[in-house]
Design a protein around this motif. Structure first.
Motif, PDB file in Angstrom:
ATOM      1  N   ASP A  59       0.998  -1.342  -0.123  1.00 58.62           N
ATOM      2  CA  ASP A  59       0.094   0.002  -0.111  1.00 58.62           C
ATOM      3  C   ASP A  59       0.955   1.314  -0.007  1.00 58.62           C
ATOM      4  O   ASP A  59       1.736   1.453   0.902  1.00 58.62           O
ATOM      5  N   PRO A  60       0.893   2.231  -1.028  1.00 57.07           N
ATOM      6  CA  PRO A  60       1.764   3.321  -1.070  1.00 57.07           C
ATOM      7  C   PRO A  60       1.490   3.999   0.220  1.00 57.07           C
ATOM      8  O   PRO A  60       2.496   4.852   0.594  1.00 57.07           O
ATOM      9  N   ALA A  61       0.236   4.255   0.884  1.00 56.88           N
ATOM     10  CA  ALA A  61       0.040   4.975   2.070  1.00 56.88           C
ATOM     11  C   ALA A  61       1.056   4.568   3.284  1.00 56.88           C
ATOM     12  O   ALA A  61       1.195   5.310   3.918  1.00 56.88           O
ATOM     13  N   SER A  62       1.640   3.157   3.024  1.00 57.77           N
ATOM     14  CA  SER A  62       2.619   2.683   4.248  1.00 57.77           C
ATOM     15  C   SER A  62       3.821   3.662   4.248  1.00 57.77           C
ATOM     16  O   SER A  62       4.386   3.593   5.277  1.00 57.77           O
ATOM     17  N   THR A  63       4.173   4.377   2.928  1.00 55.39           N
ATOM     18  CA  THR A  63       5.237   5.132   3.072  1.00 55.39           C
ATOM     19  C   THR A  63       4.968   6.346   2.860  1.00 55.39           C
ATOM     20  O   THR A  63       5.979   7.327   2.897  1.00 55.39           O
ATOM     21  N   GLY A  64       3.724   6.938   2.838  1.00 55.74           N
ATOM     22  CA  GLY A  64       3.493   8.345   2.841  1.00 55.74           C
ATOM     23  C   GLY A  64       3.498   8.818   1.438  1.00 55.74           C
ATOM     24  O   GLY A  64       3.593  10.048   1.048  1.00 55.74           O
ATOM     25  N   THR A  66       1.897   9.008  -2.407  1.00 50.84           N
ATOM     26  CA  THR A  66       0.705   9.116  -3.328  1.00 50.84           C
ATOM     27  C   THR A  66       0.779   8.088  -4.460  1.00 50.84           C
ATOM     28  O   THR A  66       1.778   8.103  -5.122  1.00 50.84           O
ATOM     29  N   PRO A  67      -0.344   7.365  -4.636  1.00 47.59           N
ATOM     30  CA  PRO A  67      -0.523   6.456  -5.650  1.00 47.59           C
ATOM     31  C   PRO A  67      -0.456   6.932  -6.987  1.00 47.59           C
ATOM     32  O   PRO A  67      -0.946   8.039  -7.271  1.00 47.59           O
ATOM     33  N   SER A 113       9.378  -0.426  -4.272  1.00 48.52           N
ATOM     34  CA  SER A 113      10.435   0.290  -5.032  1.00 48.52           C
ATOM     35  C   SER A 113       9.975   1.485  -5.657  1.00 48.52           C
ATOM     36  O   SER A 113      10.824   2.499  -6.056  1.00 48.52           O
ATOM     37  N   HIS A 114       8.747   1.838  -6.117  1.00 47.72           N
ATOM     38  CA  HIS A 114       8.312   2.999  -6.676  1.00 47.72           C
ATOM     39  C   HIS A 114       7.495   3.751  -5.655  1.00 47.72           C
ATOM     40  O   HIS A 114       6.981   4.959  -6.093  1.00 47.72           O
ATOM     41  N   HIS A 115       7.640   3.732  -4.409  1.00 46.61           N
ATOM     42  CA  HIS A 115       6.914   4.338  -3.448  1.00 46.61           C
ATOM     43  C   HIS A 115       7.917   4.458  -2.008  1.00 46.61           C
ATOM     44  O   HIS A 115       7.375   4.204  -0.983  1.00 46.61           O
ATOM     45  N   GLU A 159       9.308   9.374  -8.812  1.00 47.22           N
ATOM     46  CA  GLU A 159       9.233   9.667 -10.356  1.00 47.22           C
ATOM     47  C   GLU A 159      10.135   9.315 -11.356  1.00 47.22           C
ATOM     48  O   GLU A 159      10.268   8.747 -12.279  1.00 47.22           O
ATOM     49  N   TRP A 160      11.478   9.365 -10.860  1.00 39.61           N
ATOM     50  CA  TRP A 160      12.706   9.163 -11.536  1.00 39.61           C
ATOM     51  C   TRP A 160      12.716   7.336 -11.779  1.00 39.61           C
ATOM     52  O   TRP A 160      13.174   6.762 -12.703  1.00 39.61           O
ATOM     53  N   SER A 161      12.358   6.640 -10.718  1.00 41.66           N
ATOM     54  CA  SER A 161      12.000   5.167 -10.743  1.00 41.66           C
ATOM     55  C   SER A 161      11.315   4.769 -11.940  1.00 41.66           C
ATOM     56  O   SER A 161      11.480   3.517 -12.110  1.00 41.66           O
ATOM     57  N   LEU A 162      10.466   5.558 -12.433  1.00 39.73           N
ATOM     58  CA  LEU A 162       9.631   4.926 -13.545  1.00 39.73           C
ATOM     59  C   LEU A 162      10.427   5.191 -14.856  1.00 39.73           C
ATOM     60  O   LEU A 162       9.881   4.486 -15.894  1.00 39.73           O
ATOM     61  N   ARG A 163      11.537   5.699 -15.021  1.00 42.65           N
ATOM     62  CA  ARG A 163      12.409   5.861 -15.991  1.00 42.65           C
ATOM     63  C   ARG A 163      13.533   4.945 -16.123  1.00 42.65           C
ATOM     64  O   ARG A 163      14.243   4.970 -15.167  1.00 42.65           O
TER      65      ARG A 163
END
Length: 297
Positions: A59-64, A66-67, A113-115, A159-163
């Motif tokens: 759950d992205p909320a677990s690290t604060g 935003t999905p 890894s993306h959150h 954001e960088w992790s998506l590229r």
């Protein structure tokens, strides 16, 4: 990785395209899998590992965080690229882009890894693992720290992790280890001490660490080897360098053929990379590139 010349005995016999036995660690050093872990992590660290890669619900909320949405800039750009490159698979038009964006957002929202949290990012910076943010690079000076220093935010890193390449397994380990330390839990499996395997006999690991590869025997022959794998011969053994150059420049070799002068220059140099990419020529074999003049790059 590439091609190299080796001097071996004229009667050297080893199957072509088979890795030389001296380059491979003997099977006697193989350990047995640890019965209490998958890869050397403690149960708590393994749970984090599975969250990192999305093997467990995250759950992205677990690290604060935003999905991601299908219209998040990074997701949208990735979806557009996929649709543009493979319209026969994804379809075309806005509907296809939205559909692919929804798929990507769902995938990435299920992976830690993306959150990352800011604490996770700070751990990566401390380990010098975010040079895309903290350093500049030039051909002359390599990587150099930015002045003043830069502290990337979690949002920027996510954001960088998506590229591009994004995070690798080293980054995963750094973040997992830092999280375990913050939570006061052990990172390593207590049974195998983080190795992920157990010795079959006492001292086996020390013997394996002391093992060193051995080269094939040396001699008067000339032979072409590949080093993409651990290393294997890819040509017969020839008595002279000119004979090897003649074999390399034989048109019957098809797309592996190179001009005779290029083959001879490569043999004189002794090594070439697998391939070279330049603005003017695109991709070419490394052996072919050895024969270029500087003006041809």
């Amino acid at each position: 990785m590439g091609r190299e010349i080796r001097r071996v005995p004229l009667d050297f016999e080893w199957p072509l395209n088979k890795v030389w036995e001296g380059f491979l660690m003997p099977d006697r050093f193989d350990e047995v899998d640890c019965s209490d872990c998958k890869n050397g992590y403690s149960p708590q660290a393994q749970n984090l590992y599975d969250l990192w890669y999305g093997y467990l619900p995250f759950d992205p909320a677990s690290t604060g965080s935003t999905p991601w949405r299908h219209d998040s800039p990074g997701v949208r750009a990735f979806a557009e690229r996929n649709v543009t490159q493979a319209p026969d698979y994804y379809g075309s038009g806005e509907a296809a882009i939205v559909r692919e964006g929804q798929r990507l957002a769902s995938l990435w929202n299920g992976q830690w890894s993306h959150h990352l949290s800011q604490e996770d990012v700070d751990a990566l910076v401390a380990a010098d693992r975010l040079r895309d943010f903290t350093h500049t690079w030039s051909r002359e000076d390599g990587w150099q720290p930015k002045e003043p220093s830069v502290a990337p935010t979690a949002a920027e890193v996510n954001e960088w992790s998506l590229r591009g390449m994004g995070h690798d397994s080293i980054n995963a380990h750094v973040v997992i280890e830092a999280r375990c330390e913050r939570e006061g839990v052990e990172t390593r499996c207590p049974t195998c001490k983080g190795h992920g395997s157990m010795e079959k006999y006492e001292g086996q690991r020390a013997e394996a660490e002391a093992w060193e590869p051995t080269d094939p025997p040396k001699g008067d022959g000339w032979q072409l080897w590949e080093t993409v794998s651990e290393g294997s011969p890819v040509s017969p053994v020839f008595a002279t360098a000119d004979d090897l150059a003649g074999w390399m420049s034989d048109p019957e070799r098809g797309d592996r053929w190179v001009p005779g002068d290029v083959a001879r220059k490569f043999i004189d140099d002794g090594w070439a990379p697998t391939g070279v990419v330049t603005p003017g020529r695109g991709y070419s074999s490394g052996v072919e590139a050895v024969g270029w003049s500087e003006s041809q790059y």
